[in-house]
Design a protein around this motif. Structure first.
Motif, PDB file in Angstrom:
ATOM      1  N   ALA A  12     -12.061 -24.182  18.185  1.00 23.06           N
ATOM      2  CA  ALA A  12     -11.754 -25.266  17.247  1.00 23.06           C
ATOM      3  C   ALA A  12     -10.536 -24.917  16.410  1.00 23.06           C
ATOM      4  N   ALA A  13     -10.485 -23.660  15.954  1.00 27.55           N
ATOM      5  CA  ALA A  13      -9.350 -23.253  15.128  1.00 27.55           C
ATOM      6  C   ALA A  13      -8.063 -23.336  15.925  1.00 27.55           C
ATOM      7  N   LEU A  14      -8.125 -22.895  17.182  1.00 26.88           N
ATOM      8  CA  LEU A  14      -6.921 -22.881  17.995  1.00 26.88           C
ATOM      9  C   LEU A  14      -6.466 -24.291  18.334  1.00 26.88           C
ATOM     10  N   SER A  15      -7.425 -25.196  18.553  1.00 21.98           N
ATOM     11  CA  SER A  15      -7.026 -26.519  18.999  1.00 21.98           C
ATOM     12  C   SER A  15      -6.378 -27.315  17.876  1.00 21.98           C
ATOM     13  N   LEU A  16      -6.466 -26.812  16.655  1.00 23.93           N
ATOM     14  CA  LEU A  16      -5.797 -27.502  15.548  1.00 23.93           C
ATOM     15  C   LEU A  16      -4.283 -27.336  15.636  1.00 23.93           C
ATOM     16  N   GLY A  17      -3.861 -26.218  16.163  1.00 24.99           N
ATOM     17  CA  GLY A  17      -2.429 -25.945  16.214  1.00 24.99           C
ATOM     18  C   GLY A  17      -1.796 -26.578  17.435  1.00 24.99           C
ATOM     19  N   PRO A  18      -0.479 -26.763  17.386  1.00 24.08           N
ATOM     20  CA  PRO A  18       0.220 -27.288  18.559  1.00 24.08           C
ATOM     21  C   PRO A  18       0.170 -26.272  19.690  1.00 24.08           C
ATOM     22  N   VAL A  19      -0.072 -26.736  20.891  1.00 19.89           N
ATOM     23  CA  VAL A  19      -0.160 -25.814  22.016  1.00 19.89           C
ATOM     24  C   VAL A  19       1.126 -25.909  22.824  1.00 19.89           C
ATOM     25  N   SER A  20       2.067 -25.081  22.452  1.00 19.49           N
ATOM     26  CA  SER A  20       3.334 -25.059  23.174  1.00 19.49           C
ATOM     27  C   SER A  20       3.568 -23.643  23.650  1.00 19.49           C
ATOM     28  N   SER A  21       3.827 -23.491  24.929  1.00 28.86           N
ATOM     29  CA  SER A  21       3.977 -22.143  25.462  1.00 28.86           C
ATOM     30  C   SER A  21       5.395 -21.621  25.254  1.00 28.86           C
ATOM     31  N   VAL A  22       6.330 -22.504  24.976  1.00 27.06           N
ATOM     32  CA  VAL A  22       7.727 -22.057  24.861  1.00 27.06           C
ATOM     33  C   VAL A  22       8.016 -21.615  23.435  1.00 27.06           C
ATOM     34  N   ALA A  23       7.973 -22.554  22.514  1.00 28.21           N
ATOM     35  CA  ALA A  23       8.265 -22.206  21.126  1.00 28.21           C
ATOM     36  C   ALA A  23       7.037 -22.516  20.300  1.00 28.21           C
ATOM     37  N   SER A  24       6.349 -21.498  19.839  1.00 30.13           N
ATOM     38  CA  SER A  24       5.191 -21.716  18.994  1.00 30.13           C
ATOM     39  C   SER A  24       5.626 -21.543  17.549  1.00 30.13           C
ATOM     40  N   PRO A  25       5.612 -22.606  16.771  1.00 28.02           N
ATOM     41  CA  PRO A  25       6.080 -22.514  15.383  1.00 28.02           C
ATOM     42  C   PRO A  25       5.227 -21.581  14.550  1.00 28.02           C
ATOM     43  N   GLU A  26       3.985 -21.318  15.012  1.00 23.79           N
ATOM     44  CA  GLU A  26       3.123 -20.442  14.227  1.00 23.79           C
ATOM     45  C   GLU A  26       3.455 -18.975  14.434  1.00 23.79           C
ATOM     46  N   PRO A  28       6.680 -16.794  14.700  1.00 18.66           N
ATOM     47  CA  PRO A  28       8.143 -16.768  14.637  1.00 18.66           C
ATOM     48  C   PRO A  28       8.733 -15.782  15.653  1.00 18.66           C
ATOM     49  N   PRO A  29       9.976 -16.014  16.102  1.00 14.27           N
ATOM     50  CA  PRO A  29      10.594 -15.182  17.141  1.00 14.27           C
ATOM     51  C   PRO A  29      10.536 -13.689  16.842  1.00 14.27           C
ATOM     52  N   GLN A  30      10.754 -13.321  15.574  1.00 19.22           N
ATOM     53  CA  GLN A  30      10.720 -11.895  15.208  1.00 19.22           C
ATOM     54  C   GLN A  30       9.348 -11.299  15.531  1.00 19.22           C
ATOM     55  N   ARG A  31       8.300 -12.047  15.162  1.00 17.25           N
ATOM     56  CA  ARG A  31       6.938 -11.585  15.408  1.00 17.25           C
ATOM     57  C   ARG A  31       6.629 -11.593  16.906  1.00 17.25           C
ATOM     58  N   GLN A  32       7.193 -12.565  17.640  1.00 19.99           N
ATOM     59  CA  GLN A  32       6.991 -12.603  19.091  1.00 19.99           C
ATOM     60  C   GLN A  32       7.510 -11.315  19.723  1.00 19.99           C
ATOM     61  N   ALA A  33       8.670 -10.846  19.250  1.00 18.92           N
ATOM     62  CA  ALA A  33       9.239  -9.606  19.796  1.00 18.92           C
ATOM     63  C   ALA A  33       8.308  -8.428  19.504  1.00 18.92           C
ATOM     64  N   GLU A  34       7.731  -8.418  18.298  1.00 15.65           N
ATOM     65  CA  GLU A  34       6.790  -7.339  17.956  1.00 15.65           C
ATOM     66  C   GLU A  34       5.552  -7.390  18.857  1.00 15.65           C
ATOM     67  N   LEU A  35       5.092  -8.616  19.126  1.00  9.43           N
ATOM     68  CA  LEU A  35       3.882  -8.769  19.947  1.00  9.43           C
ATOM     69  C   LEU A  35       4.136  -8.310  21.382  1.00  9.43           C
ATOM     70  N   ILE A  36       5.327  -8.608  21.895  1.00  7.05           N
ATOM     71  CA  ILE A  36       5.665  -8.154  23.254  1.00  7.05           C
ATOM     72  C   ILE A  36       5.711  -6.627  23.285  1.00  7.05           C
ATOM     73  N   HIS A  37       6.247  -6.049  22.209  1.00  9.09           N
ATOM     74  CA  HIS A  37       6.287  -4.591  22.113  1.00  9.09           C
ATOM     75  C   HIS A  37       4.855  -4.028  22.110  1.00  9.09           C
ATOM     76  N   LEU A  38       4.004  -4.640  21.310  1.00 14.47           N
ATOM     77  CA  LEU A  38       2.595  -4.230  21.251  1.00 14.47           C
ATOM     78  C   LEU A  38       1.949  -4.315  22.635  1.00 14.47           C
ATOM     79  N   LEU A  39       2.230  -5.432  23.330  1.00 11.74           N
ATOM     80  CA  LEU A  39       1.640  -5.656  24.650  1.00 11.74           C
ATOM     81  C   LEU A  39       2.052  -4.549  25.617  1.00 11.74           C
ATOM     82  N   LYS A  40       3.344  -4.207  25.592  1.00 10.67           N
ATOM     83  CA  LYS A  40       3.821  -3.217  26.560  1.00 10.67           C
ATOM     84  C   LYS A  40       3.352  -1.815  26.217  1.00 10.67           C
TER      85      LYS A  40
END
Ligand code: HEC
Length: 109
Positions: A12-26, A28-40
């Motif tokens: 329910a919490a997730l479905s409140l947000g926009p579901v966009s796989s390309v640019a997720s406004p929630e 931010p790009p800086q955090r996306q880079a950190e998350l990719i680093h975490l993933l790897k």
């Protein structure tokens, strides 16, 4: 068993947000880079640097096709009790876990 209780809440919490796989406004790009680093690095320590498996299973799109992004996000947030898969709730928001799940479903380069 009680882990299933989280599904509707997170769903329910997730479905409140926009579901966009390309640019997720929630996420931010800086955090996306950190998350990719975490993933790897952090996830990669168990799932393999290229996510092809190690102590944990491979996290490739073909292996994850039966899971929805919501289910994967729940696994990331709460881990798999009784297995080495740890909960990442202390480090990731719901949106961030969902974003990571979407990256896994799409496949990282
Ligand atoms: C300490 C080792 C470890 C780390 C670190 C780890 N995992 Fe896991 N993960 C596992 C194991 C082991 C499993 C398999 C659990 C099982 O037997 O169901 C798993 C399962 C999963 C699954 C379910 C895959 C499937 O096919 O069942 C996902 C998704 C996942 N991990 C994502 C991640 C992500 C994303 C991270 C980093 C934020 C991460 N894991 C970090 C050990 C780890």
């Amino acid at each position: 068993m009680h882990r299933l209780l989280f599904l509707p809440i997170v769903g329910a919490a997730l479905s409140l947000g926009p579901v966009s796989s390309v640019a997720s406004p929630e996420v931010p790009p800086q955090r996306q880079a950190e998350l990719i680093h975490l993933l790897k690095h952090d996830c990669g320590s168990c799932h393999g640097m290229r996510l092809e498996g190690g102590l944990g299973p491979a996290l490739k799109p073909n292996r994850l096709q039966n899971w929805s992004p919501e289910q994967l996000a729940v696994t990331i947030l709460y881990g798999r009790p009784g297995t080495p898969m740890p909960p990442w709730r202390p480090f990731l928001t719901d949106s961030e876990a969902f974003w990571l799940a979407q990256q896994l479903k799409q496949g990282l380069q």
